[in-house]
Design a protein around this motif. Sequence first.
Motif, PDB file in Angstrom:
ATOM      1  N   HIS A 165     -33.347 -18.737 -21.950  1.00 50.78           N
ATOM      2  CA  HIS A 165     -31.827 -19.624 -22.409  1.00 50.78           C
ATOM      3  C   HIS A 165     -30.203 -18.778 -22.502  1.00 50.78           C
ATOM      4  CE1 HIS A 165     -30.124 -22.407 -25.356  1.00 50.78           C
ATOM      5  NE2 HIS A 165     -29.345 -22.105 -24.385  1.00 50.78           N
ATOM      6  N   ASN A 166     -29.554 -18.844 -21.496  1.00 56.27           N
ATOM      7  CA  ASN A 166     -28.734 -17.641 -21.413  1.00 56.27           C
ATOM      8  C   ASN A 166     -27.912 -18.622 -21.688  1.00 56.27           C
ATOM      9  OD1 ASN A 166     -26.681 -15.627 -20.782  1.00 56.27           O
ATOM     10  ND2 ASN A 166     -26.827 -15.748 -18.339  1.00 56.27           N
ATOM     11  N   THR A 167     -26.929 -18.111 -22.471  1.00 55.37           N
ATOM     12  CA  THR A 167     -26.073 -18.174 -23.387  1.00 55.37           C
ATOM     13  C   THR A 167     -24.939 -17.929 -23.333  1.00 55.37           C
ATOM     14  OG1 THR A 167     -26.762 -18.674 -25.981  1.00 55.37           O
ATOM     15  CG2 THR A 167     -26.895 -20.457 -25.027  1.00 55.37           C
ATOM     16  N   SER A 168     -24.989 -16.761 -23.011  1.00 47.49           N
ATOM     17  CA  SER A 168     -23.483 -15.382 -23.278  1.00 47.49           C
ATOM     18  C   SER A 168     -22.723 -16.089 -22.640  1.00 47.49           C
ATOM     19  CB  SER A 168     -24.400 -13.762 -22.734  1.00 47.49           C
ATOM     20  OG  SER A 168     -24.846 -14.309 -21.340  1.00 47.49           O
ATOM     21  N   ASN A 169     -22.500 -16.749 -21.751  1.00 45.50           N
ATOM     22  CA  ASN A 169     -21.825 -16.476 -20.622  1.00 45.50           C
ATOM     23  C   ASN A 169     -21.288 -14.908 -19.776  1.00 45.50           C
ATOM     24  OD1 ASN A 169     -20.366 -18.103 -19.063  1.00 45.50           O
ATOM     25  ND2 ASN A 169     -18.139 -18.386 -20.499  1.00 45.50           N
ATOM     26  N   LEU A 170     -22.326 -13.960 -20.233  1.00 44.85           N
ATOM     27  CA  LEU A 170     -21.497 -12.856 -20.121  1.00 44.85           C
ATOM     28  C   LEU A 170     -22.732 -12.592 -18.563  1.00 44.85           C
ATOM     29  CD1 LEU A 170     -20.860 -11.133 -23.206  1.00 44.85           C
ATOM     30  CD2 LEU A 170     -19.025 -11.969 -21.808  1.00 44.85           C
ATOM     31  N   ILE A 171     -23.742 -12.142 -19.301  1.00 43.01           N
ATOM     32  CA  ILE A 171     -25.073 -12.092 -17.856  1.00 43.01           C
ATOM     33  C   ILE A 171     -25.166 -13.173 -16.723  1.00 43.01           C
ATOM     34  CG2 ILE A 171     -27.256 -11.339 -17.961  1.00 43.01           C
ATOM     35  CD1 ILE A 171     -27.569 -11.480 -21.036  1.00 43.01           C
ATOM     36  N   THR A 172     -24.578 -11.804 -15.896  1.00 43.35           N
ATOM     37  CA  THR A 172     -25.089 -12.658 -14.440  1.00 43.35           C
ATOM     38  C   THR A 172     -25.726 -12.200 -13.416  1.00 43.35           C
ATOM     39  OG1 THR A 172     -23.058 -11.865 -13.953  1.00 43.35           O
ATOM     40  CG2 THR A 172     -22.896 -13.950 -14.660  1.00 43.35           C
ATOM     41  N   ARG A 173     -26.357 -11.093 -14.098  1.00 42.10           N
ATOM     42  CA  ARG A 173     -27.318 -10.108 -13.230  1.00 42.10           C
ATOM     43  C   ARG A 173     -27.495  -9.874 -14.079  1.00 42.10           C
ATOM     44  NH1 ARG A 173     -25.232  -6.146  -8.709  1.00 42.10           N
ATOM     45  NH2 ARG A 173     -24.962  -8.474  -7.931  1.00 42.10           N
ATOM     46  N   LEU A 174     -30.193  -9.822 -13.682  1.00 41.32           N
ATOM     47  CA  LEU A 174     -30.837  -8.931 -14.301  1.00 41.32           C
ATOM     48  C   LEU A 174     -31.025  -7.843 -13.366  1.00 41.32           C
ATOM     49  CD1 LEU A 174     -33.046 -12.264 -14.885  1.00 41.32           C
ATOM     50  CD2 LEU A 174     -31.592 -10.922 -16.274  1.00 41.32           C
ATOM     51  N   ARG A 175     -31.437  -6.104 -13.873  1.00 43.26           N
ATOM     52  CA  ARG A 175     -31.873  -5.560 -13.723  1.00 43.26           C
ATOM     53  C   ARG A 175     -33.096  -5.472 -13.572  1.00 43.26           C
ATOM     54  NH1 ARG A 175     -27.816  -1.283 -11.870  1.00 43.26           N
ATOM     55  NH2 ARG A 175     -27.615  -0.884 -13.476  1.00 43.26           N
ATOM     56  N   VAL A 176     -34.562  -4.903 -11.557  1.00 47.15           N
ATOM     57  CA  VAL A 176     -35.414  -4.528 -13.085  1.00 47.15           C
ATOM     58  C   VAL A 176     -35.515  -3.621 -12.447  1.00 47.15           C
ATOM     59  CG1 VAL A 176     -38.010  -5.381 -12.793  1.00 47.15           C
ATOM     60  CG2 VAL A 176     -36.528  -7.117 -12.484  1.00 47.15           C
ATOM     61  N   ILE A 177     -35.898  -2.036 -13.544  1.00 54.13           N
ATOM     62  CA  ILE A 177     -35.776  -1.050 -13.047  1.00 54.13           C
ATOM     63  C   ILE A 177     -37.717  -0.224 -13.265  1.00 54.13           C
ATOM     64  CG2 ILE A 177     -34.616   1.515 -13.538  1.00 54.13           C
ATOM     65  CD1 ILE A 177     -32.551  -0.258 -15.136  1.00 54.13           C
ATOM     66  N   HIS A 178     -38.079   0.505 -12.501  1.00 57.20           N
ATOM     67  CA  HIS A 178     -39.224   0.848 -12.270  1.00 57.20           C
ATOM     68  C   HIS A 178     -39.227   1.966 -11.912  1.00 57.20           C
ATOM     69  CE1 HIS A 178     -40.116  -0.531  -8.192  1.00 57.20           C
ATOM     70  NE2 HIS A 178     -39.704  -1.222  -8.658  1.00 57.20           N
ATOM     71  N   PHE A 179     -40.630   2.909 -12.406  1.00 59.11           N
ATOM     72  CA  PHE A 179     -41.231   3.807 -11.312  1.00 59.11           C
ATOM     73  C   PHE A 179     -41.410   3.284 -10.659  1.00 59.11           C
ATOM     74  CE2 PHE A 179     -44.266   7.092 -11.214  1.00 59.11           C
ATOM     75  CZ  PHE A 179     -44.285   8.003 -11.182  1.00 59.11           C
ATOM     76  N   LYS A 180     -41.046   4.493  -9.708  1.00 55.24           N
ATOM     77  CA  LYS A 180     -41.570   4.478  -7.992  1.00 55.24           C
ATOM     78  C   LYS A 180     -42.836   4.539  -7.019  1.00 55.24           C
ATOM     79  CE  LYS A 180     -36.126   5.451  -6.476  1.00 55.24           C
ATOM     80  NZ  LYS A 180     -35.708   6.613  -5.228  1.00 55.24           N
ATOM     81  N   GLY A 181     -43.295   4.028  -8.432  1.00 53.84           N
ATOM     82  CA  GLY A 181     -44.520   4.302  -7.846  1.00 53.84           C
ATOM     83  C   GLY A 181     -44.603   6.097  -7.656  1.00 53.84           C
ATOM     84  N   LEU A 182     -45.743   5.828  -6.288  1.00 48.85           N
ATOM     85  CA  LEU A 182     -46.140   7.647  -5.859  1.00 48.85           C
ATOM     86  C   LEU A 182     -45.857   8.258  -5.140  1.00 48.85           C
ATOM     87  CD1 LEU A 182     -49.272   6.183  -3.607  1.00 48.85           C
ATOM     88  CD2 LEU A 182     -48.670   6.770  -6.026  1.00 48.85           C
ATOM     89  N   ASN A 183     -43.170   7.742  -5.601  1.00 49.46           N
ATOM     90  CA  ASN A 183     -42.715   8.391  -5.056  1.00 49.46           C
ATOM     91  C   ASN A 183     -41.641   9.705  -6.292  1.00 49.46           C
ATOM     92  OD1 ASN A 183     -42.584   7.902  -2.164  1.00 49.46           O
ATOM     93  ND2 ASN A 183     -42.378   6.033  -2.635  1.00 49.46           N
ATOM     94  N   GLY A 184     -41.907   9.185  -7.048  1.00 52.63           N
ATOM     95  CA  GLY A 184     -40.905   9.138  -8.363  1.00 52.63           C
ATOM     96  C   GLY A 184     -42.317  10.287  -9.035  1.00 52.63           C
ATOM     97  N   THR A 185     -41.478  11.207 -10.297  1.00 54.70           N
ATOM     98  CA  THR A 185     -42.520  12.034 -10.780  1.00 54.70           C
ATOM     99  C   THR A 185     -42.574  11.851 -12.673  1.00 54.70           C
ATOM    100  OG1 THR A 185     -40.409  13.984 -10.947  1.00 54.70           O
ATOM    101  CG2 THR A 185     -41.986  14.082  -8.855  1.00 54.70           C
ATOM    102  N   ASP A 186     -41.727  11.015 -12.726  1.00 50.24           N
ATOM    103  CA  ASP A 186     -41.010  11.304 -14.619  1.00 50.24           C
ATOM    104  C   ASP A 186     -41.245  10.261 -14.191  1.00 50.24           C
ATOM    105  OD1 ASP A 186     -40.528  11.399 -16.901  1.00 50.24           O
ATOM    106  OD2 ASP A 186     -39.078  12.729 -16.668  1.00 50.24           O
ATOM    107  N   PRO A 187     -42.110   9.203 -15.032  1.00 46.61           N
ATOM    108  CA  PRO A 187     -41.837   7.532 -15.185  1.00 46.61           C
ATOM    109  C   PRO A 187     -40.739   7.510 -16.105  1.00 46.61           C
ATOM    110  CG  PRO A 187     -43.651   9.277 -16.034  1.00 46.61           C
ATOM    111  CD  PRO A 187     -43.072   9.962 -15.079  1.00 46.61           C
ATOM    112  N   THR A 188     -40.794   8.477 -16.689  1.00 49.45           N
ATOM    113  CA  THR A 188     -40.251   7.865 -17.896  1.00 49.45           C
ATOM    114  C   THR A 188     -38.594   8.128 -17.691  1.00 49.45           C
ATOM    115  OG1 THR A 188     -40.275  10.371 -18.896  1.00 49.45           O
ATOM    116  CG2 THR A 188     -41.749   8.789 -19.377  1.00 49.45           C
ATOM    117  N   SER A 189     -38.265   8.640 -16.644  1.00 50.62           N
ATOM    118  CA  SER A 189     -37.126   8.430 -16.411  1.00 50.62           C
ATOM    119  C   SER A 189     -36.119   7.555 -15.693  1.00 50.62           C
ATOM    120  CB  SER A 189     -36.513   9.593 -14.900  1.00 50.62           C
ATOM    121  OG  SER A 189     -35.642  10.114 -15.026  1.00 50.62           O
TER     122      SER A 189
END
Length: 215
Positions: free
Chosen positions: A94-118
């Motif tokens: 329920h978006n009542t903010s009148n501000l949020i117009t984008r969601l970003r899903v940020i996830h570790f690059k699986g086998l192509n990253g080295t630090d999943p906390t970054s």
Amino acid sequence: MKNFYILFLLTTSYSLIAQNFDFQSSQDQLGWISGGGGITDNNLSITSEGLVVSWASPGDVGSGNWESGRKPKLKHINANVDADINKIFSITLHNTSNLITRLRVIHFKGLNGTDPTSSNGTHARYASFDIPALTDSQESFYFDLTNVDWINYNNSIETETELDMDHIQIQFVTASPANGFLTSEGSVTIHSMAFISEIPSEERVDYNFSENVEG
């Protein structure tokens, strides 16, 4: 004789192998905590409607380096998502903010990253999806995360041995300007989130009722 047609939309249930985070039903944060972006865990709360993410205006006391606004983030470090199967991200909110117009899903690059906390781009993928600035309660959105970097992994930094996708963040920003700050205080209520194998389909069922009318 009069014929009455009633249209029902039946939505199929989530796949049994989906990873669901139903905040409203569980009345729990289910492992999701603040990922920063100008908020702390104190900005997260559970209500009868689900998980509420709130943020203050820029320049408020304690805003730190967020004088231009906020970019609130949720994060999970042990989400246990089967990324090989569940490539669709679902969010009901329920978006009542009148501000949020984008969601970003940020996830570790699986086998192509080295630090999943970054959150650095060399280790994390940023997938952006636009939503309306205002929604009704219980509106659901589905986003396809299919990508070479959305894949099960096991990293040496983790103590578990399962192959899955653990490190995921959800960020709330603006679409215009692109990935912009939220420049005034507000909140958004998340009823549930899920990672599923396919978008639920809608099935049409027509019921034909006949009524005899004396004339």
